[in-house]
Design an enzyme around this catalytic site. Sequence first.
Site, PDB file in Angstrom:
ATOM      1  N   ASP A 139      -7.111   1.419   0.532  1.00  0.00           N
ATOM      2  CA  ASP A 139      -6.038   0.814   0.789  1.00  0.00           C
ATOM      3  C   ASP A 139      -5.592  -0.539  -0.816  1.00  0.00           C
ATOM      4  O   ASP A 139      -4.609  -0.556  -0.524  1.00  0.00           O
ATOM      5  CB  ASP A 139      -5.831   0.173   1.691  1.00  0.00           C
TER       6      ASP A 139
ATOM      7  N   GLU B 214       0.657  -1.457   0.182  1.00  0.00           N
ATOM      8  CA  GLU B 214      -0.378  -0.406   0.292  1.00  0.00           C
ATOM      9  C   GLU B 214       0.693   1.108  -0.217  1.00  0.00           C
ATOM     10  O   GLU B 214       0.226   2.295  -1.295  1.00  0.00           O
ATOM     11  CB  GLU B 214      -0.480   0.134   0.898  1.00  0.00           C
TER      12      GLU B 214
ATOM     13  N   ASP C 236       0.748   3.960  -3.033  1.00  0.00           N
ATOM     14  CA  ASP C 236       0.680   5.331  -3.088  1.00  0.00           C
ATOM     15  C   ASP C 236       1.503   6.011  -3.838  1.00  0.00           C
ATOM     16  O   ASP C 236       0.899   7.501  -4.411  1.00  0.00           O
ATOM     17  CB  ASP C 236      -0.013   5.470  -1.469  1.00  0.00           C
TER      18      ASP C 236
ATOM     19  N   GLU D   6      -4.883   0.793  -3.280  1.00  0.00           N
ATOM     20  CA  GLU D   6      -2.835   1.514  -3.344  1.00  0.00           C
ATOM     21  C   GLU D   6      -2.076  -0.476  -3.309  1.00  0.00           C
ATOM     22  O   GLU D   6      -1.272  -0.146  -3.985  1.00  0.00           O
ATOM     23  CB  GLU D   6      -2.401   2.071  -2.401  1.00  0.00           C
TER      24      GLU D   6
END
EC number: 3.1.26.3
Length: 216
Positions: A98, A25, A29, A101
């Site tokens: 989440d 994650e 991101d 990502e």
Amino acid sequence: MLELALTHRSWAYEHGGAPHNERLEFLGDAILGQAVTVKLYADHPELPEGELAKRRAAVVSTTALAELARGLSLGDALRLGRGEELTGGRDKDSILADTVEAVIGAVFLSTDPATADRFVLDLVAPLFADPERFTVTLDPKTTLQQEAARRGLPHPPYSTEGTGPDHDRRYRSRVELDGIIGRGEGTSKKAAELAAARDAVTALRAGRRRARRGDA
């Protein structure tokens, strides 16, 4: 790698501290933010830095990524612990965002940077194509206040509650305007209220569109 991307820490905790998706994650991101930033920079040479930043925030927000996750039915594939399963974790905005990502991070590690970039841009294309994405989403609380003023109503109040331990606090917010209820959640009170305002504004505008078509 995909299985790891779909593994929530609640599942890992219940299985002896198995690996989970938070590192992916973190990576995803950064890759998502870079791809969206470069696209906005290239597509809008007329926009100042502040406006570009607002548009990027609209595309990479928890609410926007959760929309994408639902479109991919990622919630159905998640590996969740019993507690999250019982409290609706498969449809929580924060968990879904989440996971998106984490999947992006998995794609990056499984392929190459160029492929991951194309994957991200294909994934977020529906968000860029939404004509209201950069109006409703940029400042939904102000938009909702303006809508209240237009109707001669006071500023709508927010009801927000936090749950969970301090290190993993989650907030849920509710706002109502003229019979329309907006709900949202986030990792901060502000994020939850923004999500609730966005939900309410979207519902109000959808209602107006139906009324213009004669459906309501």
